[in-house]
Design a protein around this motif. Sequence first.
Motif, PDB file in Angstrom:
ATOM      1  N   LEU A  35       0.827  -1.203   0.000  1.00  0.00           N
ATOM      2  CA  LEU A  35       0.000   0.000   0.000  1.00  0.00           C
ATOM      3  C   LEU A  35       0.865   1.258   0.000  1.00  0.00           C
ATOM      4  O   LEU A  35       0.578   2.228  -0.707  1.00  0.00           O
ATOM      5  CB  LEU A  35      -0.925   0.001   1.223  1.00  0.00           C
ATOM      6  CG  LEU A  35      -1.956  -1.126   1.311  1.00  0.00           C
ATOM      7  CD1 LEU A  35      -2.840  -0.933   2.536  1.00  0.00           C
ATOM      8  CD2 LEU A  35      -2.809  -1.189   0.055  1.00  0.00           C
ATOM      9  N   THR A  36       1.944   1.236   0.784  1.00  0.00           N
ATOM     10  CA  THR A  36       2.862   2.382   0.838  1.00  0.00           C
ATOM     11  C   THR A  36       3.508   2.617  -0.517  1.00  0.00           C
ATOM     12  O   THR A  36       3.716   3.764  -0.931  1.00  0.00           O
ATOM     13  CB  THR A  36       3.948   2.148   1.905  1.00  0.00           C
ATOM     14  OG1 THR A  36       3.311   1.894   3.160  1.00  0.00           O
ATOM     15  CG2 THR A  36       4.855   3.351   2.037  1.00  0.00           C
ATOM     16  N   MET A  37       3.820   1.539  -1.228  1.00  0.00           N
ATOM     17  CA  MET A  37       4.446   1.641  -2.536  1.00  0.00           C
ATOM     18  C   MET A  37       3.583   2.439  -3.516  1.00  0.00           C
ATOM     19  O   MET A  37       4.088   3.091  -4.424  1.00  0.00           O
ATOM     20  CB  MET A  37       4.706   0.232  -3.091  1.00  0.00           C
ATOM     21  CG  MET A  37       5.454   0.199  -4.408  1.00  0.00           C
ATOM     22  SD  MET A  37       7.125   0.882  -4.287  1.00  0.00           S
ATOM     23  CE  MET A  37       7.936  -0.426  -3.349  1.00  0.00           C
ATOM     24  N   THR A  38       2.275   2.416  -3.310  1.00  0.00           N
ATOM     25  CA  THR A  38       1.379   3.189  -4.165  1.00  0.00           C
ATOM     26  C   THR A  38       1.546   4.685  -3.924  1.00  0.00           C
ATOM     27  O   THR A  38       1.509   5.490  -4.856  1.00  0.00           O
ATOM     28  CB  THR A  38      -0.088   2.800  -3.897  1.00  0.00           C
ATOM     29  OG1 THR A  38      -0.230   1.382  -3.926  1.00  0.00           O
ATOM     30  CG2 THR A  38      -1.019   3.421  -4.922  1.00  0.00           C
ATOM     31  N   TYR A  39       1.759   5.065  -2.669  1.00  0.00           N
ATOM     32  CA  TYR A  39       1.710   6.473  -2.310  1.00  0.00           C
ATOM     33  C   TYR A  39       2.989   7.245  -2.584  1.00  0.00           C
ATOM     34  O   TYR A  39       2.943   8.466  -2.788  1.00  0.00           O
ATOM     35  CB  TYR A  39       1.333   6.615  -0.824  1.00  0.00           C
ATOM     36  CG  TYR A  39      -0.136   6.405  -0.604  1.00  0.00           C
ATOM     37  CD1 TYR A  39      -1.050   7.369  -0.976  1.00  0.00           C
ATOM     38  CD2 TYR A  39      -0.619   5.221  -0.059  1.00  0.00           C
ATOM     39  CE1 TYR A  39      -2.401   7.179  -0.805  1.00  0.00           C
ATOM     40  CE2 TYR A  39      -1.969   5.020   0.120  1.00  0.00           C
ATOM     41  CZ  TYR A  39      -2.860   6.004  -0.257  1.00  0.00           C
ATOM     42  OH  TYR A  39      -4.202   5.811  -0.097  1.00  0.00           O
ATOM     43  N   VAL A  40       4.118   6.598  -2.606  1.00  0.00           N
ATOM     44  CA  VAL A  40       5.380   7.318  -2.837  1.00  0.00           C
ATOM     45  C   VAL A  40       5.378   8.001  -4.210  1.00  0.00           C
ATOM     46  O   VAL A  40       5.549   9.218  -4.305  1.00  0.00           O
ATOM     47  CB  VAL A  40       6.588   6.375  -2.667  1.00  0.00           C
ATOM     48  CG1 VAL A  40       7.875   7.096  -3.048  1.00  0.00           C
ATOM     49  CG2 VAL A  40       6.663   5.857  -1.230  1.00  0.00           C
ATOM     50  N   PRO A  41       5.155   7.263  -5.324  1.00  0.00           N
ATOM     51  CA  PRO A  41       5.079   7.959  -6.616  1.00  0.00           C
ATOM     52  C   PRO A  41       3.821   8.804  -6.751  1.00  0.00           C
ATOM     53  O   PRO A  41       3.812   9.812  -7.467  1.00  0.00           O
ATOM     54  CB  PRO A  41       5.073   6.798  -7.627  1.00  0.00           C
ATOM     55  CG  PRO A  41       4.531   5.640  -6.886  1.00  0.00           C
ATOM     56  CD  PRO A  41       5.014   5.796  -5.471  1.00  0.00           C
ATOM     57  N   TYR A  42       2.742   8.403  -6.061  1.00  0.00           N
ATOM     58  CA  TYR A  42       1.490   9.161  -6.094  1.00  0.00           C
ATOM     59  C   TYR A  42       1.721  10.594  -5.610  1.00  0.00           C
ATOM     60  O   TYR A  42       1.324  11.566  -6.264  1.00  0.00           O
ATOM     61  CB  TYR A  42       0.471   8.442  -5.207  1.00  0.00           C
ATOM     62  CG  TYR A  42      -0.961   8.869  -5.369  1.00  0.00           C
ATOM     63  CD1 TYR A  42      -1.861   8.074  -6.068  1.00  0.00           C
ATOM     64  CD2 TYR A  42      -1.440  10.047  -4.819  1.00  0.00           C
ATOM     65  CE1 TYR A  42      -3.199   8.438  -6.214  1.00  0.00           C
ATOM     66  CE2 TYR A  42      -2.762  10.429  -4.958  1.00  0.00           C
ATOM     67  CZ  TYR A  42      -3.641   9.627  -5.654  1.00  0.00           C
ATOM     68  OH  TYR A  42      -4.947  10.003  -5.796  1.00  0.00           O
ATOM     69  N   ILE A  43       2.397  10.728  -4.471  1.00  0.00           N
ATOM     70  CA  ILE A  43       2.673  12.046  -3.906  1.00  0.00           C
ATOM     71  C   ILE A  43       3.666  12.808  -4.780  1.00  0.00           C
ATOM     72  O   ILE A  43       3.508  14.007  -5.036  1.00  0.00           O
ATOM     73  CB  ILE A  43       3.206  11.904  -2.467  1.00  0.00           C
ATOM     74  CG1 ILE A  43       2.086  11.363  -1.554  1.00  0.00           C
ATOM     75  CG2 ILE A  43       3.731  13.229  -1.938  1.00  0.00           C
ATOM     76  CD1 ILE A  43       2.569  10.960  -0.177  1.00  0.00           C
ATOM     77  N   ALA A  44       4.696  12.110  -5.274  1.00  0.00           N
ATOM     78  CA  ALA A  44       5.722  12.762  -6.085  1.00  0.00           C
ATOM     79  C   ALA A  44       5.145  13.335  -7.376  1.00  0.00           C
ATOM     80  O   ALA A  44       5.638  14.342  -7.903  1.00  0.00           O
ATOM     81  CB  ALA A  44       6.841  11.773  -6.406  1.00  0.00           C
ATOM     82  N   ALA A  45       4.085  12.731  -7.899  1.00  0.00           N
ATOM     83  CA  ALA A  45       3.522  13.157  -9.185  1.00  0.00           C
ATOM     84  C   ALA A  45       2.572  14.340  -9.061  1.00  0.00           C
ATOM     85  O   ALA A  45       2.293  15.013 -10.063  1.00  0.00           O
ATOM     86  CB  ALA A  45       2.795  11.981  -9.843  1.00  0.00           C
ATOM     87  N   GLU A  46       2.071  14.636  -7.866  1.00  0.00           N
ATOM     88  CA  GLU A  46       0.970  15.588  -7.735  1.00  0.00           C
ATOM     89  C   GLU A  46       1.345  17.016  -8.127  1.00  0.00           C
ATOM     90  O   GLU A  46       0.648  17.659  -8.925  1.00  0.00           O
ATOM     91  CB  GLU A  46       0.431  15.549  -6.303  1.00  0.00           C
ATOM     92  CG  GLU A  46      -0.364  14.295  -6.035  1.00  0.00           C
ATOM     93  CD  GLU A  46      -0.874  14.211  -4.618  1.00  0.00           C
ATOM     94  OE1 GLU A  46      -2.011  13.754  -4.439  1.00  0.00           O
ATOM     95  OE2 GLU A  46      -0.133  14.577  -3.689  1.00  0.00           O
ATOM     96  N   PHE A  47       2.424  17.540  -7.603  1.00  0.00           N
ATOM     97  CA  PHE A  47       2.765  18.941  -7.863  1.00  0.00           C
ATOM     98  C   PHE A  47       3.169  19.178  -9.320  1.00  0.00           C
ATOM     99  O   PHE A  47       2.595  20.050  -9.988  1.00  0.00           O
ATOM    100  CB  PHE A  47       3.864  19.404  -6.902  1.00  0.00           C
ATOM    101  CG  PHE A  47       4.252  20.845  -7.090  1.00  0.00           C
ATOM    102  CD1 PHE A  47       3.324  21.856  -6.923  1.00  0.00           C
ATOM    103  CD2 PHE A  47       5.549  21.189  -7.438  1.00  0.00           C
ATOM    104  CE1 PHE A  47       3.678  23.187  -7.102  1.00  0.00           C
ATOM    105  CE2 PHE A  47       5.917  22.509  -7.613  1.00  0.00           C
ATOM    106  CZ  PHE A  47       4.972  23.513  -7.448  1.00  0.00           C
TER     107      PHE A  47
END
Length: 474
Positions: A71-83
Amino acid sequence: MKEVDHFEEFSDAEKARLEGTVWRKLDRWVLPVCTIFYLLSFLDRSNIANARVAGMQTSLKISNYQYSIALTMTYVPYIAAEFPSNLLLKYVGPRWMLPTMVTIWGLVATMQGVVKSYSGLLACRFFLGLMEGGLFPGLVLYMSFFYPRERLQIRVATFFASASLSGAFSGLLAAAIMNINGKGGRPGWAWIFIIEGMFTFVFGLIAFLVLPNSPATARFFSTKERNYVMAKLKADGAVAGDDKSDGFKWIEVIRCCQSIHVWLLAPVLFFLGTTLYGLAYFEPTIVAGLGYTGNKAQLMSAPPFAFAFVVSMITAVISDRYKCRGFMLIFFSVCNLVGFIMFYASKSNHVRYGSLFLTISGSYCGAPPVITWVANNSAPHIRRATSVAIAFIMTNSGGILATWLLGSLSPAPNYTKATITFIIMSVGMVVLSTATLAYLWHQNRLKAERRQCGTPEDEPEGLGDQSAWFIYNL
């Protein structure tokens, strides 16, 4: 037809006639696509919870700790892509960027159904997060291109409510899909990923044909309707008065980072993200821990999300009509608080199940007002893009914490440490939301006093050329 730049140039009769048509057209052409985008996004990201109940964890031989890693693996690139995604959206064009993201992640989501190992699951979760990361902040920003501020929350709530609807739909769909368990040599949990992922892929392709870039290029508008919407958005301050004002400027990024209301709400978004994603990923497991098993656990996970969907739509109408984003956020924060206290204090499975209606409604229905609050009180475009990106970075950072709180740090079925943490966060949400409301009310009073003195440009927050018109929404 001559372009009309100013809202006042339309007669009252024209305004009345156009008001009755332009927003309905947008609601028919733009809003449904955005709603389905977000429903599919949340469905493809959170259906791993249903797959887990359906046997994925046992089949892939992964521990609770490894599940939290996935689940954490989903959020690392998810957060990096937002800005960067939010900054690129206007320049690449939402008509191309948004459907491309949806199509690619649909393929990745489908691939989760054919993985044979834990490492394969991790790879899929990484690319799923990378492709989905810019969607929700991008959709909020995209909607702000089309709707004035007083009409925005009901639309944001509509597509965000699809997240709670996806929670209900996911449980029902998973229960139905389990009937084809073993077909094609694949277990039922694999078919959950394959069927739902393929639907996303197909819809992404269709969206290329229907999604407009902006009101100025929308083919379903007449020239007068197009001019009216653009003039209305300029009069409202939803867009700058000229393209040059909406160009990229680092000073607007800096001014956003200096905005007190953004940083007052940032912890609220972090807390809300922790509770929301904790419930999204673990609610089926929590329900299973209350004595429901197999398909009944899938089915019983649906009603709290369906209830949240209805509540979200009703309160969004109220919030838009009375411009009470802050009060709505405080109300739902209190719902969260009461629900988590019920879950912590009671040993009755029936009471604990009932508490899910409060906590899921509090988390899912609290998100639209706070996101709209941030977007409404940030302008021009670059400042809004930055503030929305900050909002979602904080929300999804909370998602990372949630995967560990309920995944391995707080054992089922009581989740004691997680529930205490959620109670503390709910108190923090109430306090900080109240402080933000008081701060914005004070800022508006200062603006009113400066207007009376004839110096509206003297702004404490450096609003620059926006200061003459910008009134904070409460």
